[in-house]
Design an enzyme around this catalytic site. Sequence first.
Site, PDB file in Angstrom:
ATOM      1  N   SER A  10       0.802  -1.228   0.000  1.00  0.00           N
ATOM      2  CA  SER A  10       0.000   0.000   0.000  1.00  0.00           C
ATOM      3  C   SER A  10       0.834   1.277   0.000  1.00  0.00           C
ATOM      4  O   SER A  10       0.293   2.366  -0.173  1.00  0.00           O
ATOM      5  CB  SER A  10      -0.946   0.018   1.207  1.00  0.00           C
ATOM      6  OG  SER A  10      -0.218  -0.011   2.423  1.00  0.00           O
ATOM      7  N   TYR A  12       4.169   3.800  -1.367  1.00  0.00           N
ATOM      8  CA  TYR A  12       4.567   4.277  -2.693  1.00  0.00           C
ATOM      9  C   TYR A  12       5.452   3.263  -3.415  1.00  0.00           C
ATOM     10  O   TYR A  12       5.264   2.991  -4.606  1.00  0.00           O
ATOM     11  CB  TYR A  12       5.295   5.615  -2.580  1.00  0.00           C
ATOM     12  CG  TYR A  12       4.430   6.758  -2.123  1.00  0.00           C
ATOM     13  CD1 TYR A  12       3.092   6.849  -2.500  1.00  0.00           C
ATOM     14  CD2 TYR A  12       4.944   7.769  -1.311  1.00  0.00           C
ATOM     15  CE1 TYR A  12       2.301   7.908  -2.077  1.00  0.00           C
ATOM     16  CE2 TYR A  12       4.163   8.828  -0.886  1.00  0.00           C
ATOM     17  CZ  TYR A  12       2.848   8.890  -1.273  1.00  0.00           C
ATOM     18  OH  TYR A  12       2.060   9.940  -0.853  1.00  0.00           O
ATOM     19  N   CYS A 147      17.679   4.998  -2.345  1.00  0.00           N
ATOM     20  CA  CYS A 147      17.577   5.770  -3.587  1.00  0.00           C
ATOM     21  C   CYS A 147      18.726   6.764  -3.743  1.00  0.00           C
ATOM     22  O   CYS A 147      19.368   6.824  -4.801  1.00  0.00           O
ATOM     23  CB  CYS A 147      16.232   6.477  -3.654  1.00  0.00           C
ATOM     24  SG  CYS A 147      15.838   7.520  -2.228  1.00  0.00           S
ATOM     25  N   ASN A 308      13.339   8.189  -7.506  1.00  0.00           N
ATOM     26  CA  ASN A 308      13.580   7.471  -6.260  1.00  0.00           C
ATOM     27  C   ASN A 308      12.701   6.239  -6.083  1.00  0.00           C
ATOM     28  O   ASN A 308      13.087   5.284  -5.405  1.00  0.00           O
ATOM     29  CB  ASN A 308      13.375   8.404  -5.059  1.00  0.00           C
ATOM     30  CG  ASN A 308      12.015   9.065  -5.057  1.00  0.00           C
ATOM     31  OD1 ASN A 308      11.708   9.864  -5.947  1.00  0.00           O
ATOM     32  ND2 ASN A 308      11.178   8.752  -4.085  1.00  0.00           N
TER      33      ASN A 308
END
Length: 341
Positions: A10, A12, A147, A308
């Site tokens: 759920s 990103y 990232c 990212n």
Amino acid sequence: MLRVAVVGGSGYIGGELIRILLGHPEVELCAATSNRFANRRVDSVHPNLRNVCDLTFTHPEDLGTYDVVFLAVPHLESMKQASGLLKLGDVVIDLTADFRLPDEEVFRRYYKVPHEAPELLGEFVGGLPELHRKELRDADRISVPGCMATAAILALWPVADVGLLEPDVSVDARTGSSGSGASSGPADTHSERANVLRVFAPIGHRHEAEIEQATGLRVTMTATGVDAVRGVQVLCRGRFVGEVDEKLLRTIYREYYGDEPFVRVVAQRRGVYRLPEPKILSGSNFCDVGFALDTAERRLVLIGALDNLVKGGAGNAVQSMNIRFGWPERLGLEFPGLHPN
């Protein structure tokens, strides 16, 4: 087809994994978990997947076993649940920070907590294909780097590897708000985040350790939140040794990255996008790297940019999976980014 699942679907990163895996021709996405949204449709949380994904979120306790499991749970959760999570998949690809650092004391220093599964440290292969392609071909446990660390490592590694950098470098990183995750706190509401240039890690950012272990350099890192949703850009500053000019740098980068499917050398004299910039990388698995130098002062700036959530997360994970199963690395990752955006 391989049966795959996303644990922590759920957020990103979880949403990006679902999006990419749904379009992957060699896998079947069988499950995506969420404690909060169990039994709700995935596209109610990730509206970009309407009419694309018919799955409902599975409660983590209801998972079966799969060929590949991606872990997109919050940082420090993988190590707490490691004994159970590692039984879910023949291959487990972890996108948290929990197994990126093989040294227990280094982990404690940067994350301020003891590691809860120290016996597993060192068992995970780094999920950065450009550095660990050979090891990934046989890896059953993979840990995807952060990232900003990914962008910095890819910018620094070729020049450091040939010995052209003095050992001390600084990394100035900028990141969009999605890097804070879907459940971030009050500081990331729109009214607080809009129009900012907010230094949130002036010294001692956790990615220092990842960059150091990959490059062999001594790294100091600063991170700033900027008024963007996606994107990372890093400026890595150091001094070079020996005789270095633009032609040599371009040759080195091309030797290291000329055959890489997702690293592009961007260092041009003209144009709007002369150096790496994350704006045009949104949604893509590319990392652009570039450079600028001052020969009189022996100063060098190495620049990296990426999305990212993709090359800095979900895309790197899928690229690692492709290598592990002997598929073309671009499979499922062909989207080139957007312009204008």
